[in-house]
Write an enzyme that holds these catalytic residues in place. Structure first.
Site, mmCIF file in Angstrom:
data_model
loop_
_atom_site.group_PDB
_atom_site.id
_atom_site.type_symbol
_atom_site.label_atom_id
_atom_site.label_comp_id
_atom_site.label_asym_id
_atom_site.label_seq_id
_atom_site.Cartn_x
_atom_site.Cartn_y
_atom_site.Cartn_z
ATOM 1 N N ARG A 241 6.133 -10.414 2.302
ATOM 2 C CA ARG A 241 5.714 -10.799 3.653
ATOM 3 C C ARG A 241 4.678 -9.807 4.207
ATOM 4 N NH1 ARG A 241 4.595 -9.456 8.614
ATOM 5 N NH2 ARG A 241 6.346 -7.986 8.574
ATOM 6 N N HIS B 202 10.605 1.271 9.405
ATOM 7 C CA HIS B 202 9.549 0.566 8.675
ATOM 8 C C HIS B 202 8.288 1.424 8.748
ATOM 9 C CE1 HIS B 202 7.177 -3.249 7.770
ATOM 10 N NE2 HIS B 202 6.245 -2.524 8.357
ATOM 11 N N HIS C 113 4.529 2.835 7.324
ATOM 12 C CA HIS C 113 3.320 2.640 6.527
ATOM 13 C C HIS C 113 2.854 4.021 6.060
ATOM 14 C CE1 HIS C 113 2.086 -1.693 7.452
ATOM 15 N NE2 HIS C 113 3.314 -1.545 7.904
ATOM 16 N N CYS D 180 -3.949 -1.968 6.006
ATOM 17 C CA CYS D 180 -3.929 -1.756 7.446
ATOM 18 C C CYS D 180 -5.135 -2.451 8.055
ATOM 19 C CB CYS D 180 -3.975 -0.257 7.751
ATOM 20 S SG CYS D 180 -3.996 0.113 9.511
ATOM 21 N N ASN E 226 2.335 -0.499 3.575
ATOM 22 C CA ASN E 226 3.714 -0.002 3.646
ATOM 23 C C ASN E 226 3.950 1.062 2.597
ATOM 24 O OD1 ASN E 226 3.766 -3.189 4.100
ATOM 25 N ND2 ASN E 226 5.343 -2.286 5.373
#
Lengths: 304, 304
Positions: B17, B208, B210, B241, B250
């Site tokens: 996703r 979460h 990055h 990004c 990520n």
């Protein structure tokens, strides 16, 4: 929660040596430009050259000329890496007052690199250290494969600690722990530093991480908790890993500085100037370097 | 030295996703292959699709077909991301029992993304959560830009904490903190978790990150000290990004798993199978992914 961290850290920029040594050879003038650009960033130390045999490492064949041509910044401490007494003599003749010698904690790695046992290298270092002192230089011993060996796998921290004992007894001014192929992890850093810091709380120690497996900054974060204030880093993440084609090299100086400054830890470095130097490094080697802060800019850079 | 760390961590694989959403569109069959390969690695959770408008995010236009075709592994918890009630209805119709909704802590980011204020989104989420519960699903609220906003810069942790207060009061089952553009650092993680963990010690929280500026694993290391046991990660470091072309996406699942396993923290994931899935992800997007563990292999892989 968390230990009290140091409020100041000393970075040694190793891009011109460890970085360029793992890239295709570049012109002497480019090396000089890069060293001079780095010296203007506010960084306190630069590893400028290594005095190795040109057949072994052609990337460093012009070490004498590079060092003669560099505009030596009086605010910067420059150092040279040497493999043996011959190299040490060249470094001393060049006027270096900080010299590093290397030994691998892993016997296999030491044999593959310089065809002798770790113990034999330690005997040679015991001769080298006083020679450097007599020549007016400090002597740092870098213990390569401190966090793992690409041939042997895990390296027992007790073995690394015994090497520290030996080189400190032989007069080394500083000990550096080299994460030669990026096998360092927070766990391995913690295990090693727990032992060596307890045995030698007053010996200056420096950590040299490669970001091969993404753990570079996590390792530094762990080492900060042990009060370690000296780190190697390479502009742009210049360099690579001879054992893993395409892998990252040293932890990128911009990423280290960016994280430390955000934590309120001073490095003396102007991050914008450092990013400019990283762009120059990209031009010199003709490829994109892996530094995230070079790509994305610091977190303070907003879009409009 | 150091806090007691959890002995088990739950990874949610978000490559299909969040990763693919930031890559050029790929065929439906490839998405299904990737999800099925990931489901066979032992990972506990996979974020499979998002039910967004195909004009907004064409990469996810085939969400229904992907989800119909996936070989649902009974050992894996699958989730879907939805932007609004319409998306939630599609997710519920598809049989999802775990659904995520997003709100940005930064008002500017929320307005640029979905053209409304953070407060308005929170009002909508207050309606969405009971609708998800009635439909048989849990409701996770992802707070985007929790560690910084590409437009506004720093985001006050107190503002993020107030959003947590609100969504928990409105019935959210879990809160996720999204480091949307990689502005998270160990300092920011510590500041935010210090506040929200004290206020809501029993609310499940997920982080979460990055890896835009190299701090991904350092951030996770910091969060582990606060007892956080749920993390998002993306296979191979798939994604990017939108605010920094060429930057990493990520944090790479292999790098997270590699570090955690080395620390003795179980994830249930077979790292070799995960690396195979990352190779598949590289084939699918047709470019080298940034994962260091994918490039170099785990530290246990010695050369002969």
């Amino acid at each position: 929660m968390g230990a009290v961290l140091p409020d100041r850290v000393s970075i040694r920029e190793v891009g011109p040596r460890d970085g360029l040594q793992n890239e295709d050879p570049v012109p002497t003038a480019d090396k000089v430009r890069l060293i001079d650009a780095l010296s203007a960033t506010g960084v306190g130390r630069v590893e400028a050259v290594s005095y190795v045999h040109p057949k072994a490492i052609p990337q460093m064949a012009d070490a004498d000329e590079v060092w003669r041509t560099v505009a030596r910044n009086p605010r910067v401490r420059y150092s040279a890496l040497v493999p043996n007494l011959r190299g040490a003599q060249r470094a001393l003749a060049g006027g270096f007052t900080e010299v590093e010698v290397v030994v691998s904690a892993s016997d296999t790695h030491n044999r593959r690199n310089i065809n002798r046992a770790t113990e034999e290298s330690l005997d040679e270092i015991a001769q080298l250290v006083p020679a450097l002192h007599e020549g007016g230089s400090t002597a740092e011993v870098i213990i390569a494969t401190s966090f793992g060996c690409p041939y042997e796998g895990d390296v027992d921290p007790k073995r690394v600690a015994a090497i520290v004992d030996r080189v400190v007894a032989d007069g080394a001014d500083r000990v550096a722990f080299g994460d030669t192929t990026g096998m360092g992890t927070p766990r391995r850093v913690r295990e090693l530093l727990s032992i060596v810091r307890e045995r030698h709380p007053d010996v200056p120690m420096l950590l040299h991480f490669h970001n091969t497996r993404g753990t570079g900054l996590a390792n530094i974060l762990t080492a900060l908790e042990f009060g370690i204030t000296e780190y190697d880093a390479s502009v742009g993440g210049l360099g690579g890993c001879p054992y893993a084609p395409g892998a990252s090299g040293n932890v990128a100086t911009e990423e280290v500085v960016h994280m430390l400054h955000d934590m309120g830890i001073d490095t003396g470095i102007d991050l914008d100037k450092l990013i400019e130097a990283a762009r120059l490094a990209e031009q010199i080697v003709g490829r994109e370097l892996p530094s995230g802060v070079l790509r994305a800019g610091p977190r303070s850079r907003t879009v409009s």
